[in-house]
Write a protein that holds these residues in place. Sequence first.
Motif, PDB file in Angstrom:
ATOM      1  N   ASN A  73      73.991  50.050 -13.886  1.00 29.76           N
ATOM      2  CA  ASN A  73      72.596  50.410 -14.040  1.00 29.76           C
ATOM      3  C   ASN A  73      71.590  49.201 -13.783  1.00 29.76           C
ATOM      4  O   ASN A  73      70.890  49.320 -12.976  1.00 29.76           O
ATOM      5  N   LYS A  79      64.974  48.275 -22.800  1.00 27.26           N
ATOM      6  CA  LYS A  79      63.488  48.957 -22.801  1.00 27.26           C
ATOM      7  C   LYS A  79      63.695  50.606 -22.879  1.00 27.26           C
ATOM      8  O   LYS A  79      62.874  51.183 -23.291  1.00 27.26           O
ATOM      9  N   ARG A  80      64.696  50.893 -22.021  1.00 29.32           N
ATOM     10  CA  ARG A  80      64.829  52.318 -21.653  1.00 29.32           C
ATOM     11  C   ARG A  80      65.044  53.067 -23.152  1.00 29.32           C
ATOM     12  O   ARG A  80      64.561  54.023 -23.360  1.00 29.32           O
TER      13      ARG A  80
END
Length: 393
Positions: A121, A361-362
């Motif tokens: 990712n 952060k996500r």
Amino acid sequence: MSEKITFAPISYTGWGSLEHLEEEVKRFNAKKILLVTDPFLEELGLTNNIVVPLEQAGIEVDTYTEVVPEPPLAIGEKVVAYTREHQFDLVIGLGGGSALDLTKIAGVLATHEGKVEDYLNLTGTKKIQSKGIPTILVPTTSGTGSEITNISVLSLETTKDVIAHDYLLADVAIVDPALTISLPSKITAATGVDALTHAVEAYISKFASPISDALALQAIRLISKSIRTAVKNGTDKQARSDMSYGSYLAGLAFFNAGVAGVHALAYPIGGQFHIAHGDSNAVLLPYVMGYIRQSCEKRMKDIYEAMGFSATNLSQTEASYKCVIELKRLVEDVNIPSTLKGFNITEDALEGLTNDAIEQKRILARSPLPLLKEDIYEIYKSAFNGVIIEKQK
Ligand SMILES: [Fe+2]
């Protein structure tokens, strides 16, 4: 706000549901199967539940046991290379989150080119293009929810990254609590608190919906009712069954609403200190929830009631305080250390943990209270000292 809801894959749940395996394998017309599993499950003979009936039906099964907890990228590369080389037509994953995550990667990347690393990712350069070969996931723990999510986690040097795509969703999940009977109490505790954390974080997530709420609250009810019994007496059928359904529901809840601060802060603990995912979450759960309590009092009152307590004569604030205390008590009751000190983490590590956690952060974006760097450090310090604190206004 609108939301995408995913209720995949086709699932069989409940005691004895593994009996549906053969018919599902035949539905895919599979003749040559890779079984990805933990080595100790083969030693225990649990793999026979899969291998024997399929081989009797004339289906070839190759058992691959190079699975380790919190699997590093290199293990992912190996299993994918093996799957491509031998041209299997279906992959079955049997085990905890690691075996299931590797199965999902093996299934989808069997029909792709390049390395596993290329599809990560954060740093990957390639995109997943197609579905891959069919996968059937059979969890032997009640915790990770991997059997119903579209994500696989891999360990890098000091942190973790994921491969996530809807093509990673399994074709079939078979969630049979009978397979969890021989699970040691330490793993029952860690995976069970992981499942509870999925439900709690999905319920307080900024992306919660009426659908994920229903799933999360029922998961909290079942897990809170039965986790202590499942840990103390692993052969208790009712407790194992509750944990199995609870973990499945929690998986569906967090797959749709996401997890938040607890998981964001737990990943660096797993990455830097190689502490099991469930334990990393458990040691943080009361401290994160205590710190953010004021931002979600009403929801924490609901969680307190779903845990089996009456809030009839309590204000929302009082019930939310008690919720934090009961979460801490639950972690202690299943014998998981309730401080970072208890895992031999020293105070000078807190800054490094904070620097890694802020990168998630996500996940942090779903916290009802925005968590800045100084907040994350305060929470780690609170978990280090074993003293619940809350955000100062
Ligand atoms: Fe988790």
